[in-house]
Design an enzyme around this catalytic site. Structure first.
Site, mmCIF file in Angstrom:
data_model
loop_
_atom_site.group_PDB
_atom_site.id
_atom_site.type_symbol
_atom_site.label_atom_id
_atom_site.label_comp_id
_atom_site.label_asym_id
_atom_site.label_seq_id
_atom_site.Cartn_x
_atom_site.Cartn_y
_atom_site.Cartn_z
ATOM 1 N N ILE A 12 0.827 -1.222 0.000
ATOM 2 C CA ILE A 12 0.000 0.000 0.000
ATOM 3 C C ILE A 12 0.858 1.266 0.000
ATOM 4 C CG2 ILE A 12 -0.302 0.192 2.509
ATOM 5 C CD1 ILE A 12 -3.324 0.879 1.814
ATOM 6 N N ASN A 25 -2.900 2.315 15.166
ATOM 7 C CA ASN A 25 -3.300 2.100 16.552
ATOM 8 C C ASN A 25 -3.771 3.441 17.104
ATOM 9 O OD1 ASN A 25 -1.046 3.573 17.732
ATOM 10 N ND2 ASN A 25 0.219 1.812 17.193
ATOM 11 N N GLY A 33 3.001 -4.087 11.291
ATOM 12 C CA GLY A 33 2.173 -4.330 10.110
ATOM 13 C C GLY A 33 2.102 -3.147 9.170
ATOM 14 N N VAL A 34 0.896 -2.900 8.675
ATOM 15 C CA VAL A 34 0.654 -1.800 7.728
ATOM 16 C C VAL A 34 1.058 -0.462 8.342
ATOM 17 C CG1 VAL A 34 -1.173 -0.511 6.542
ATOM 18 C CG2 VAL A 34 -1.181 -2.986 6.478
ATOM 19 N N ASP A 35 0.708 -0.270 9.601
ATOM 20 C CA ASP A 35 0.998 0.981 10.306
ATOM 21 C C ASP A 35 2.505 1.272 10.293
ATOM 22 O OD1 ASP A 35 0.588 3.258 11.891
ATOM 23 O OD2 ASP A 35 0.335 2.117 13.737
ATOM 24 N N SER A 118 -7.942 -4.298 10.361
ATOM 25 C CA SER A 118 -8.173 -5.153 11.535
ATOM 26 C C SER A 118 -7.931 -6.636 11.331
ATOM 27 C CB SER A 118 -9.569 -4.953 12.131
ATOM 28 O OG SER A 118 -9.624 -3.763 12.877
ATOM 29 N N GLY A 120 -5.108 -8.227 10.586
ATOM 30 C CA GLY A 120 -3.772 -8.689 10.951
ATOM 31 C C GLY A 120 -3.719 -8.994 12.440
ATOM 32 N N ILE A 121 -2.891 -8.274 13.143
ATOM 33 C CA ILE A 121 -2.686 -8.510 14.574
ATOM 34 C C ILE A 121 -3.973 -8.334 15.388
ATOM 35 C CG2 ILE A 121 -1.936 -6.152 15.127
ATOM 36 C CD1 ILE A 121 0.086 -8.863 16.542
ATOM 37 N N TYR A 122 -4.934 -7.541 14.876
ATOM 38 C CA TYR A 122 -6.192 -7.332 15.607
ATOM 39 C C TYR A 122 -7.145 -8.513 15.476
ATOM 40 C CZ TYR A 122 -5.099 -2.439 16.736
ATOM 41 O OH TYR A 122 -4.541 -1.286 17.236
#
Length: 172
Positions: A12, A25, A33-35, A118, A120-122
């Site tokens: 992305i 977050n 991750g993406v963040d 949400s 992924g890790i979430y």
């Protein structure tokens, strides 16, 4: 005019759109991750601007500049952590998509790329998230025909996620 929806597999941070959405977050100060990828690609100016925003609540969205990204803007949204599906996760995830589209339209943005928020890790199940995301975006765009948004894209990191989003777009 109808909004074009598409799904791609890739990174992305390289999307050729006016705005990318960050699955952030609540601090907005970066993470995994993406963040983390978005913060690394955008450079230190992004976290500096995010510090001025006072965080973000789940289901809401805030805008920053894109800095070193190809995208002019980053729209940060905080997705829900999956708690089994009985804690309002669907409503909160839909709110992430709607809030991001509202922010985009308020800034005259015509093209926007979303990650799979949400999933992924979430822990939100992608097989549930994909149709919810597509339906929410379709309904929002249909009810806001005067919006500046002309193209909505999902950029999926892996083949499994891509498959679910592609199937959801084709089924809608």
């Amino acid at each position: 005019m109808s909004v074009q929806l598409s799904v791609t597999r890739g990174d992305i941070t390289k999307a050729q759109v006016e705005a990318i959405v960050n699955a952030a977050n609540s601090s907005l100060l970066g993470g995994g991750g993406v963040d983390g990828a978005i913060h690394r690609a955008a450079g230190p100016e992004l976290v500096a601007e995010c510090r001025t925003l006072g965080g973000c609540r789940t289901g809401e969205a805030k805008l920053t500049r894109g800095y070193r990204l190809p995208a002019r803007y980053v729209i940060h949204t905080v997705g829900p952590v999956w708690r089994g599906g009985l804690a309002g996760e669907d409503v909160l995830l839909a709110s992430c998509y709607r809030a991001s589209l509202v922010v985009a339209a308020a800034h005259g943005i015509a093209s926007i790329a979303f990650p799979s928020i949400s999933t992924g890790i979430y822990g939100f199940p992608v097989e549930r998230a994909a149709p919810l995301a597509i339906q929410t975006v379709r309904e929002h765009c249909a009810s806001h025909p005067q919006s500046s948004i002309m193209h909505v894209q999902w950029v999926c990191f892996d083949d499994r996620t891509y498959g679910y989003y592609q199937a959801a777009v084709e089924a809608a």
